[in-house]
Motif scaffolding. Structure first.
Motif, PDB file in Angstrom:
ATOM      1  N   VAL A   1     -48.050  88.582  18.586  1.00 11.55           N
ATOM      2  CA  VAL A   1     -47.976  87.132  18.746  1.00 11.55           C
ATOM      3  C   VAL A   1     -48.199  86.520  17.370  1.00 11.55           C
ATOM      4  O   VAL A   1     -49.284  86.646  16.790  1.00 11.55           O
ATOM      5  N   ARG A   2     -47.174  85.867  16.869  1.00 12.82           N
ATOM      6  CA  ARG A   2     -47.172  85.351  15.492  1.00 12.82           C
ATOM      7  C   ARG A   2     -47.015  83.835  15.487  1.00 12.82           C
ATOM      8  O   ARG A   2     -46.105  83.308  16.114  1.00 12.82           O
ATOM      9  N   GLU A   3     -47.907  83.149  14.785  1.00  9.68           N
ATOM     10  CA  GLU A   3     -47.749  81.708  14.599  1.00  9.68           C
ATOM     11  C   GLU A   3     -46.479  81.480  13.787  1.00  9.68           C
ATOM     12  O   GLU A   3     -46.205  82.185  12.825  1.00  9.68           O
ATOM     13  N   ASN A   4     -45.714  80.467  14.154  1.00 11.24           N
ATOM     14  CA  ASN A   4     -44.321  80.399  13.708  1.00 11.24           C
ATOM     15  C   ASN A   4     -43.965  79.186  12.860  1.00 11.24           C
ATOM     16  O   ASN A   4     -42.804  79.055  12.471  1.00 11.24           O
ATOM     17  N   THR A   5     -44.934  78.313  12.548  1.00 15.65           N
ATOM     18  CA  THR A   5     -44.539  77.030  11.964  1.00 15.65           C
ATOM     19  C   THR A   5     -45.155  76.721  10.606  1.00 15.65           C
ATOM     20  O   THR A   5     -44.672  75.816   9.910  1.00 15.65           O
ATOM     21  N   GLU A   6     -46.203  77.439  10.205  1.00 19.11           N
ATOM     22  CA  GLU A   6     -46.858  77.075   8.947  1.00 19.11           C
ATOM     23  C   GLU A   6     -47.171  78.316   8.102  1.00 19.11           C
ATOM     24  O   GLU A   6     -46.430  79.291   8.140  1.00 19.11           O
ATOM     25  N   ASP A   7     -48.227  78.272   7.282  1.00 20.91           N
ATOM     26  CA  ASP A   7     -48.603  79.391   6.425  1.00 20.91           C
ATOM     27  C   ASP A   7     -47.608  79.500   5.258  1.00 20.91           C
ATOM     28  O   ASP A   7     -46.693  78.697   5.110  1.00 20.91           O
ATOM     29  N   LEU A   8     -47.755  80.495   4.419  1.00 21.54           N
ATOM     30  CA  LEU A   8     -46.866  80.690   3.269  1.00 21.54           C
ATOM     31  C   LEU A   8     -45.411  80.857   3.690  1.00 21.54           C
ATOM     32  O   LEU A   8     -44.486  80.488   2.961  1.00 21.54           O
ATOM     33  N   TYR A   9     -45.193  81.411   4.879  1.00 18.88           N
ATOM     34  CA  TYR A   9     -43.835  81.701   5.342  1.00 18.88           C
ATOM     35  C   TYR A   9     -43.015  80.435   5.560  1.00 18.88           C
ATOM     36  O   TYR A   9     -41.788  80.494   5.615  1.00 18.88           O
TER      37      TYR A   9
END
Length: 334
Positions: free
Chosen positions: A116-124
């Motif tokens: 389960v991966r957060e999909n909207t922020e972070d470095l990505y």
């Protein structure tokens, strides 16, 4: 029941594997009206945009989409279509089940992981700029809102599907504020799910454990960039990106996609393996209430893979995309 689904063939091998899945679904008797839309390179050539408004409007209208791979240029060109799609539709959760397929050889057996991966922020998210020539800054943004939302999704998924453990993956020993906020949010949510065990692992240690004892882990909960890397690592445990599905989920909208690349080196050669997109399509069928047909197609896929006579090149065989698809359709008739 008839369904209307946005279909994004993508580019490279995308149109080939997409056509295979459409054939298989038709053979299984599914009543799906495909609303075909373009994205990426093809859309840019046709509309001057990689994510044309017609595409976004279609997905918003239909609430569900099946998407083939789309090329992302490396180090130049337009920004990631996948990232843009997730942002535009607020598809905050990337869900990747990783499980051994019968008949597909791998280094490990007994792997059954949920990423389960957060999909909207972070470095990505790709927020970066050049300060002066030769110096570039990338911005890592972690918010309590997004971290809490993805943590709640992971725990609710674990509870609904009978999973026993959620493990938050982080680097809070170094990034104490950003990853620290992610962990704090996960911990706060975990207190609301006392029936699900919660623990934490530093991302580098988690990778080591995954390639030694993947059977000891269950649901992995990660920020965006770590999630991208670790989910591909986990795919390698069971045979590669060609045999694992993926979904991008929001509150109301769901986009199911093959997680592998567009493989332009074998495009238009009838060599691609449609299994990953097919498995993603089966997740889509379960999402829209077609569980029985999804189970039937999955059983046919298992029989083809277990028989081993017809395999695409990436699985050690010589079958074409068409031959593999034909074999699966024959199994559906048995």
């Amino acid at each position: 029941m008839a369904h209307t689904v946005t279909l994004i063939p993508g580019d490279g091998i995308g149109p080939e594997v997409t056509a295979a899945v459409v054939r298989i679904f038709a053979a299984a008797g599914l009543a799906i009206e495909w609303d075909r839309q373009e994205a990426g390179v093809i859309a840019f050539k046709r509309f001057g945009q990689t994510l044309p408004p017609e595409l976004l409007d279609s997905i918003k209208r239909n609430k569900v989409a099946l998407k083939g791979p789309v090329t992302t240029p490396i180090g130049e060109g337009f920004t990631s279509v996948n990232v843009g799609l997730r942002k535009a539709l607020d598809l905050f959760s990337n869900l990747r089940p990783v499980k051994n397929l019968a008949g597909v050889g791998s280094r490990f057996q007994g792997v059954d992981l949920i990423i389960v991966r957060e999909n909207t922020e972070d470095l990505y998210a790709g927020l970066e700029h050049e300060i002066v020539p030769g110096i570039v800054e990338s911005i890592k943004i972690i918010t309590e809102r997004a971290s809490t939302r993805i943590a709640r999704f992971a725990f609710e998924y674990a509870r609904k599907h009978g999973r026993k453990r959620v493990t938050a993956i982080h680097k809070a020993n170094i990034m104490k504020l950003s990853d620290g906020l992610f962990l704090e949010s996960c911990r706060n949510v975990s207190h609301q799910f006392i029936d699900v065990t919660y623990d934490e692992r530093i991302v580098d240690a988690a990778c080591m454990h995954l390639v030694m004892h993947p059977e000891r882990l269950d649901v992995l909960l990660l920020p965006n960039l770590y999630g991208d890397i670790v989910s591909d690592l986990c795919a390698g445990l069971v045979g590669g990106l060609g045999v694992v599905p993926g979904a991008n989920l929001g509150t109301e909208i769901a986009v199911f996609e093959a997680v592998h690349g567009s493989a332009p080196d074998i495009a238009d050669q009838n060599l691609a393996n449609p299994t990953a997109l097919l498995l993603s399509g089966l997740m889509m069928l379960e999402h829209i209430g077609e569980e029985a047909r999804a189970t039937r197609i999955r059983a046919a896929l298992t029989r083809v893979l277990e028989a081993g006579a017809i395999r695409t090149r990436d699985l050690g065989g010589t079958a074409t995309t068409t031959e593999f698809t034909d074999a699966l359709i024959r199994e559906l008739g048995n």
